[in-house]
Design a protein around this motif. Structure first.
Motif, short mmCIF file in Angstrom:
data_model
loop_
_atom_site.label_atom_id
_atom_site.label_comp_id
_atom_site.label_asym_id
_atom_site.label_seq_id
_atom_site.Cartn_x
_atom_site.Cartn_y
_atom_site.Cartn_z
N HIS A 194 17.28 6.39 14.25
CA HIS A 194 16.71 6.40 13.08
C HIS A 194 16.26 5.70 12.16
O HIS A 194 15.19 5.77 11.83
CB HIS A 194 18.01 6.33 12.64
N LYS A 195 15.58 4.68 12.73
CA LYS A 195 14.62 3.54 11.80
C LYS A 195 13.70 3.57 12.46
O LYS A 195 12.32 3.94 11.40
CB LYS A 195 14.76 2.25 12.64
N VAL A 196 12.76 4.46 13.30
CA VAL A 196 11.40 5.13 14.24
C VAL A 196 11.03 6.01 13.26
O VAL A 196 10.43 6.32 12.54
CB VAL A 196 11.39 5.09 15.54
N ALA A 197 12.31 7.36 12.93
CA ALA A 197 12.22 8.46 12.30
C ALA A 197 11.35 7.90 11.02
O ALA A 197 10.34 8.33 9.94
CB ALA A 197 12.73 8.96 11.99
N SER A 198 11.78 6.93 10.53
CA SER A 198 11.47 6.45 8.84
C SER A 198 10.54 5.76 8.81
O SER A 198 9.08 5.75 8.29
CB SER A 198 13.20 5.61 8.26
N TRP A 199 10.33 4.45 10.00
CA TRP A 199 8.53 3.88 9.52
C TRP A 199 7.46 5.08 10.24
O TRP A 199 6.67 4.65 9.29
CB TRP A 199 9.39 2.29 10.09
N MET A 200 8.06 5.78 11.30
CA MET A 200 6.85 6.25 12.07
C MET A 200 5.77 7.17 10.94
O MET A 200 5.05 7.30 10.91
CB MET A 200 7.24 6.60 13.41
N SER A 201 7.38 8.26 10.31
CA SER A 201 6.34 8.60 9.92
C SER A 201 5.99 8.36 8.35
O SER A 201 5.01 8.54 7.36
CB SER A 201 8.41 9.75 8.40
N ALA A 202 6.42 7.34 7.13
CA ALA A 202 5.76 6.28 6.61
C ALA A 202 4.36 5.82 6.76
O ALA A 202 3.32 5.87 6.52
CB ALA A 202 6.92 5.69 6.02
N LEU A 203 4.31 5.50 7.92
CA LEU A 203 3.09 5.31 8.78
C LEU A 203 2.18 6.57 8.61
O LEU A 203 1.22 6.29 8.48
CB LEU A 203 3.27 4.61 9.91
N VAL A 204 2.43 7.12 9.13
CA VAL A 204 2.08 8.65 8.88
C VAL A 204 1.29 9.44 7.92
O VAL A 204 0.23 9.72 7.53
CB VAL A 204 2.60 9.20 10.24
N HIS A 205 2.24 9.06 7.05
CA HIS A 205 2.11 9.69 6.04
C HIS A 205 1.37 8.37 4.63
O HIS A 205 0.35 9.46 4.82
CB HIS A 205 3.60 9.34 5.28
N TYR A 206 0.85 7.48 4.84
CA TYR A 206 0.60 6.96 4.23
C TYR A 206 -1.28 6.95 5.23
O TYR A 206 -1.80 7.06 4.24
CB TYR A 206 0.68 5.45 4.19
N LEU A 207 -1.60 7.27 6.22
CA LEU A 207 -2.67 7.31 6.58
C LEU A 207 -3.38 8.73 6.03
O LEU A 207 -4.58 8.58 5.99
CB LEU A 207 -2.66 6.87 7.91
N PHE A 208 -2.62 9.38 6.23
CA PHE A 208 -2.87 10.83 5.46
C PHE A 208 -3.42 11.20 4.13
O PHE A 208 -4.12 11.44 3.65
CB PHE A 208 -1.53 12.11 5.99
N LEU A 209 -2.48 10.45 3.36
CA LEU A 209 -3.30 9.89 2.03
C LEU A 209 -3.64 8.86 1.96
O LEU A 209 -4.45 9.45 0.57
CB LEU A 209 -1.52 9.79 1.33
N VAL A 213 1.16 -0.80 -0.13
CA VAL A 213 -0.23 -0.44 -0.01
C VAL A 213 1.31 1.13 0.01
O VAL A 213 0.18 2.38 -0.31
CB VAL A 213 -1.16 0.11 1.57
N TYR A 214 1.85 1.03 0.38
CA TYR A 214 3.34 2.46 0.35
C TYR A 214 4.86 1.97 0.32
O TYR A 214 4.65 0.53 0.36
CB TYR A 214 2.93 3.31 1.82
N ARG A 215 5.28 2.56 -0.57
CA ARG A 215 6.92 3.18 -1.21
C ARG A 215 6.99 3.87 -0.88
O ARG A 215 6.75 4.43 -1.88
CB ARG A 215 6.55 1.63 -1.69
N ARG A 216 8.22 4.10 -0.45
CA ARG A 216 8.90 5.24 -0.68
C ARG A 216 10.38 5.14 -0.03
O ARG A 216 11.10 4.14 0.54
CB ARG A 216 8.46 6.29 0.74
N PHE A 217 11.73 5.74 -1.13
CA PHE A 217 13.00 5.27 -0.76
C PHE A 217 13.50 6.76 0.08
O PHE A 217 12.81 7.47 0.19
CB PHE A 217 13.76 5.73 -1.99
N ASP A 218 14.05 6.33 1.37
CA ASP A 218 14.72 6.80 2.43
C ASP A 218 15.42 6.88 1.91
O ASP A 218 17.00 6.19 2.42
CB ASP A 218 14.47 6.21 4.07
N VAL A 219 15.90 8.78 1.84
CA VAL A 219 17.72 8.90 1.65
C VAL A 219 18.12 8.82 2.53
O VAL A 219 19.65 8.66 2.67
CB VAL A 219 17.51 10.64 1.02
N ARG A 220 17.82 9.30 3.79
CA ARG A 220 18.77 9.12 4.92
C ARG A 220 19.00 7.87 4.96
O ARG A 220 20.51 7.81 6.03
CB ARG A 220 18.14 9.50 6.19
#
Length: 340
Positions: free
Chosen positions: A267-282, A155-162
């Motif tokens: 650093h991993k939490v920052a990636s997956w939590m932002s992805a999860l929230v991003h997905y729900l808002f989208l 349902v969601y995929r993003r390349f995390d540059v960091r």
């Protein structure tokens, strides 16, 4: 930087490699060796981006790619001022989508970071032609909108540059993920907060009930397609949390579990939590808040959520735990959004 300029709005992204060459004030992007776009950059606030050349049959995608490149490399960059002479034929579609907005200056269009990250593609694997229609109904004594059918697959995929890694979300499949879920729930670290340790059959029953529940979506989080976490995303209006705050019709809530030790850490939490929230808002643009109710004594998770701009509204008592009500509003998430 991964990107697919050939994807149509309704297709799954086919991720190729986008390459950039910045010499002096010029940025040139190529896709699989084929020139895509060249711009001249003038440092200012906002950054001035002068369009020089663009692939004629991929104009809209090329401009999107340049916006992505410039916004991803600098999380502090809030807007780009595009100088686009002659108004190519693909500009109206970008204005209609919100990727570009007009300015008071002739032949200058603005890309706003807060709007860019609200565009559903290419982050979502599937985009419906519009939001699911609203019809109110009552279930278990709670009045709420009818919920759309649950998605299946990624349902969601993003390349995390960091991180230099893909972060993705897919729906949980009971037969495929049962053993993994069972192992994670029986980890003492997880069991301390979730209190759901048990046998394979107990967990099969647990997951099957959620699969049949229209208000909860079970998800597996992956880094580079390696499963590492389990998430539950629920509609708050018909959830047990609803009596404890004024839940809106499209508020979403989350439960979070990182099962793989190798993928723990801030650093991993920052990636997956932002992805999860991003997905729900989208997933539904009517969603204005994402909420969570971790145990009030789970200071580490609450701290991580503060780092992602959640705020603690209050503490309250469930029958089984004292919880902290954590809330993140849509406007706050996308305003000065730090996604890369």
């Amino acid at each position: 930087m991964p990107f697919d300029a050939a994807s149509t709005p309704l297709s799954l992204p086919r991720w190729h490699s986008l390459q950039g060459d910045e010499t002096g004030s010029r940025l040139s992007l190529t896709l699989e060796g084929r020139p895509l776009i060249q711009v001249r950059l003038v440092p200012a606030d906002p950054v001035q981006v002068h369009l020089e050349t663009v692939c004629p049959d991929r104009g809209a995608q090329a401009l999107w790619a340049a916006c992505y490149w410039l916004l991803s490399r600098d999380p502090a960059c809030q807007r780009l001022a595009w100088h686009v002479p002659k108004a190519p034929a693909w500009v109206p579609s970008l204005l209609a989508s919100g990727l570009l907005v007009p300015s008071e200056q002739a032949h200058v269009l603005i890309c706003e970071r807060a709007l860019f990250w609200q565009l559903p593609q290419p982050w979502l694997g599937e985009v419906q032609s519009g939001v699911y229609p609203q019809q109110m109904q009552i279930s278990n004594g709670k009045r709420h909108p009818r919920r759309p059918p649950k998605p299946r697959g990624e349902v969601y995929r993003r390349f995390d540059v960091r991180l230099g890694a893909w972060v993705s979300l897919r729906t949980l499949e009971v037969e495929q993920d049962l053993a993994r879920f069972n192992r994670w729930q029986n980890e003492p670290r997880v069991a301390h907060f979730w209190q759901e340790q048990g046998s394979l059959e107990q967990h099969r029953e647990y997951l099957s009930k959620l699969e049949a529940d229209p208000h909860t979506l079970t998800l597996i989080g992956c880094f580079d397609d390696e499963p590492f976490a389990y998430f539950e995303a629920y509609w708050a209006k018909e959830d047990r949390i609803a009596p404890f705050y004024p839940a809106d019709d499209y508020d979403r809530g989350i439960h979070m579990l990182v099962g793989e030790q190798a993928h723990r850490g801030p650093h991993k939490v920052a990636s997956w939590m932002s992805a999860l929230v991003h997905y729900l808002f989208l997933d539904d643009p009517r969603t204005q808040r994402v909420v969570a109710e971790p145990r009030a004594d789970n200071g580490k998770m609450i701290g991580y959520m503060h780092d992602q701009c959640f705020h603690c509204d209050k503490e309250f008592d469930f029958p089984h735990k004292r919880a902290a009500l954590m809330i993140l509003g849509r406007e706050r998430f996308f305003d000065r959004c730090t996604l890369v």
